[in-house]
Enzyme design. Structure first.
Site, mmCIF file in Angstrom:
data_model
loop_
_atom_site.group_PDB
_atom_site.id
_atom_site.type_symbol
_atom_site.label_atom_id
_atom_site.label_comp_id
_atom_site.label_asym_id
_atom_site.label_seq_id
_atom_site.Cartn_x
_atom_site.Cartn_y
_atom_site.Cartn_z
ATOM 1 N N THR A 1 2.355 -2.060 8.001
ATOM 2 C CA THR A 1 1.935 -1.789 6.626
ATOM 3 C C THR A 1 2.251 -0.333 6.345
ATOM 4 O OG1 THR A 1 0.116 -3.349 6.860
ATOM 5 C CG2 THR A 1 -0.030 -1.790 5.045
ATOM 6 N N LYS B 1 1.170 -6.498 0.613
ATOM 7 C CA LYS B 1 0.300 -6.351 1.779
ATOM 8 C C LYS B 1 -0.812 -5.343 1.495
ATOM 9 C CE LYS B 1 -1.037 -5.926 6.149
ATOM 10 N NZ LYS B 1 -2.100 -6.803 6.648
ATOM 11 N N LYS C 1 -7.187 4.388 5.839
ATOM 12 C CA LYS C 1 -5.767 4.597 5.569
ATOM 13 C C LYS C 1 -5.251 3.554 4.576
ATOM 14 C CE LYS C 1 -2.639 2.529 7.561
ATOM 15 N NZ LYS C 1 -1.673 1.764 8.333
#
Lengths: 304, 304, 304, 304
Positions: free
Chosen positions: A102, A178, A247
């Site tokens: 990702t 995603k 994150k």
């Protein structure tokens, strides 16, 4: 995991053998592919070697096959290994790289250009699923890139996942999808966290409440797994570590910034996750958000 | 709907014949109970009469059986019918009232006291499920109250729902759990709304994205139904009307206020729903939240 | 502007001649200092040359005096000019650089180390005040750095400002204080924006309301200036441009992230500013936040 | 306090002798008016009696003059005393009531209608200023109502305040303006609270930072007073008690709901104040918001 009968066996390099990557590479080996693996700390390669993988001592060495798959931790690791670590330089024109990490929209765009410049196919292929799902070969895999590149890696994706979801030619789209999906996961956790604090303050056990919810309207994997952790207040070992969650919400905020999309839920999530990080323990699951919600209501002090 | 073999048939009053109430009363008739119905506007009673229901001309008249069930719109309607409309006064000591409406914690407590004072059993029994689920007799029904009162109405609840979820003796707990569940629903919609705005701004169709999400991590009724409305931007006719959604988030905020529980997601939801209401059209489904998220990003102006 | 009697005249380089920098450099010239100026687009240097400034054709050429002052737009410009543009390399050991830009905490730390490594003194000296305040020599100047370096530039700071506020030896502290101050400014604007939308919706003119507020509790420069713009809905020309405001709130969020400090108001500001940016016009004052608040309430549609 | 020379002395009833009301009534006595006071707990009336006030034993008894002023705590108290306590019934047609309390928009409208029905003039006259300002006769007084009613009470308002701010004929407008102003105050405190947590986490003392801010951009009473409390973390005795602050933010949210105006800052304030209330100590100043911001960042644990 789809049937592999009649699938041509390929020479594959696999970079990154964390819990996810190791499970994915294992499934490639089981499907009969010839896999060369690399990991920053070499110990992680040993179980794969025992299953028949070749072990490379540098990332570039693993990049000599017809396809390279990578499952690296974050933007910095992808940049360090693929761009600065010589992987892209080592790949022959016409080969294909599928990136399962990702990454930010900005890096997705940079990677696309770098691959085009080298004549190497590029597929953004982030996955949904935790390590146990990966081990079962039942990941959901998003895939964006040139159709020919996607077709090339499809047998590998099908060896690792139960379904491949096409998202068009622009690789960054798979990243965005995603990132948006992970944002929805974070929101699901926060909504359970706040709802649980509310019912607890009114004398209802969080476990009882969440059992109803995840047995009815929210009978979905995303809820059931985290509801268990919240009900049991069991945040270690981390299924998905708090700093990774922070994150990912940051990636959503950045993707929103790039396209001028306000995301008020993401702003709340950022603060709640930051509050959890400020508490000092980073080695916890991100469902620790439920502890933050309870602490805001000073619930533990009431119990006494 | 459980088998009704061997169930004793009861004399039941049923108050409130909106889409939900009508479906629920129909299932009671089908299960063989003797039902007297009442609705503020009498036309709604006609289909029930055709199925064998007696029709009362006042709420009190419907309250003469051994059990009264009510499915009224909100706090004001419950107060007007049950407390001020003579229903409670008309009920004989030892009978039981099951209230299926989603009411505030404050009213739940007031109702409890009023029933105790009259010697009438009280069960808070809010339901999860939309009219089609109610028609299929597959509601999920929360139930809180004295165990004997709950046992008394259980055959009726089982005629209307696929499962009864006990929540203890304090009726307000069923209210709180229902309010918290509706808050989670609202949060699920807002998270899809924001995520959809984000992916759309990056060139991905909301329908494509939501198909992936509701086919994988979020394969749950709460998501699948609303994802369809968001993908098709089809907000009329309203499955769950915007003003009701606003009211429910307000109930969550009030329940949080009463128990000193901050709910940052509910605050965001309040503002987003209020922004939708300010747009002027109240006769829309609350999944119109997705339009608010798109408008904040000025997505429609970009398409041009 | 303090009296300059008895002040030794210095050889000063001044980099960056936007509205702020030009006004500041003008005051140095008026105080009798020998100033060499540089600006990316040379036209801005002409008025200064007319007042006696020498004009450098490269940043490094302006860096040969005993002190360099810089007033550059953002992190990128500071990096490009000071670190990559040869300024620091051109400065002799023992000279001092005072940086008036608002930079990120991360860059503040990097600059500190780079200056130490070169033996050049470094003072972080961000300023509060708009161009008219700068022209009047009445800026408020924060100053953090080694005491000897601060003393060296103090006569220059006093020629440009009405007061110098010491913040200790770590240069990043001046950055953080400036960032926190700008965050408070943004919050003041948003609070006026929301309050004005609220009173307008109840039939009170924003101008009338804001006159009361800024004549009583909020009789402060930060409020009075922006209240005027909000009351008159006059967002052009921009006193402080929307993208700079967005950048500054981003710096606050980053400083919060670095030190694990949740900032819920900054999250709201981020979304409101982003919504303003999504509307498409970047060339407006950041008090355009008041338009965002009004649009959320659909106020303009009501007027009709 | 304006000069009272030539002002006709009036027969005034004054209801509510808290810190604010007592100071206001004292100034009426000093200006030579004939004042009859009433307070729920009679002890508060004694100092006024010593200054020459008549003391009524019921609110209605104090309502027999030509003008009644009231300074009561909240909606419930206003309702109990003015509407249900017989004050309005006791007032003769043609007399005037000036209400200094901060009340909800809904109650403001109800009061307006009730006064019209009785033929009694009604002026909504909420005030800005704390008890010391009231004692000095320097309140800022908003005034909305029929012009003739306002003119009637103007000499009294001028005896209590330094300025009267007219807001038109609809009394609710003065309520809305007062509510919006208090919301701005709350936002100012929260912005100082968050900014102070941010600078503290970077090693800067809150007192140093706030001294700069309130000496420059924020040199206004609203900031200077609360900055002192925040810097010294001195939350007792409460200047403005936390539960009253929570109530006032609730009034802003309700006024926003009534007119369909989203107020995201008010949503954040609601949660932060609720978090402060959950901590258990209600007898603190609402600047305790700074403690909430510090706790979210776990600042105190770092100090150790």
């Amino acid at each position: 995991m789809a049937s592999t009968a009649g699938v041509r066996h390929m020479k594959v390099g696999f970079l990154g053998l964390g819990a996810m990557g190791a499970a994915m590479a294992t499934n490639l080996l089981k499907a009969g592919h010839e896999v060369t693996v690399w990991n920053r700390s070499p110990a992680a390669a040993e179980p794969l070697a025992a299953l028949g993988a070749a072990v490379a001592s540098t990332p570039a060495e693993a990049a000599r096959g017809e396809v390279v798959l990578s499952m690296l931790a974050n933007d910095a690791a992808v940049r360090a290994v693929i761009l600065d670590g010589g992987v892209l330089d080592a790949m022959a024109p016409g080969t294909v790289h599928a990136n399962h990490a990702t990454v930010s929209v900005a890096l997705a765009q940079e990677l696309t250009q770098a691959h085009v410049a080298r004549g190497v196919g590029y597929v953004a292929a982030p996955v949904f699923g935790r390590p146990d799902v990966a081990a079962a070969g039942r990941l959901n895999i998003l895939a964006a890139g040139e159709p020919r590149a996607i077709e090339r890696v499809r047998p590998l994706l099908e060896a690792m996942g139960s379904r491949v979801w096409p998202l068009g030619e622009a690789p960054e789209r798979a990243s965005v999808a995603k990132i948006a999906g992970n944002f929805m996961l974070a929101a699901a956790i926060e909504s359970m966290a706040e709802a649980s604090a509310l019912v607890r303050a009114h004398g209802i056990g969080a476990a009882d409440f969440l059992e109803i919810m995840t047995g009815t309207l929210f009978a979905a994997p995303a809820y059931q797994g985290y509801a268990k952790l919240i009900a049991e207040q069991r945040f270690k070992p981390a299924g998905f570590a708090l700093p990774l969650g922070y994150k990912d919400v940051g990636l959503a905020l950045s993707a929103g910034e790039a396209a001028r999309v306000p995301l008020p839920f993401a702003g709340v999530l950022r603060d709640s996750l930051l509050e959890a990080l400020a508490a000092g323990d980073e080695d916890v699951d991100w469902s620790v958000l439920s502890q933050v919600a309870a602490r805001r209501a000073h619930l533990d002090e009431r119990a006494g």
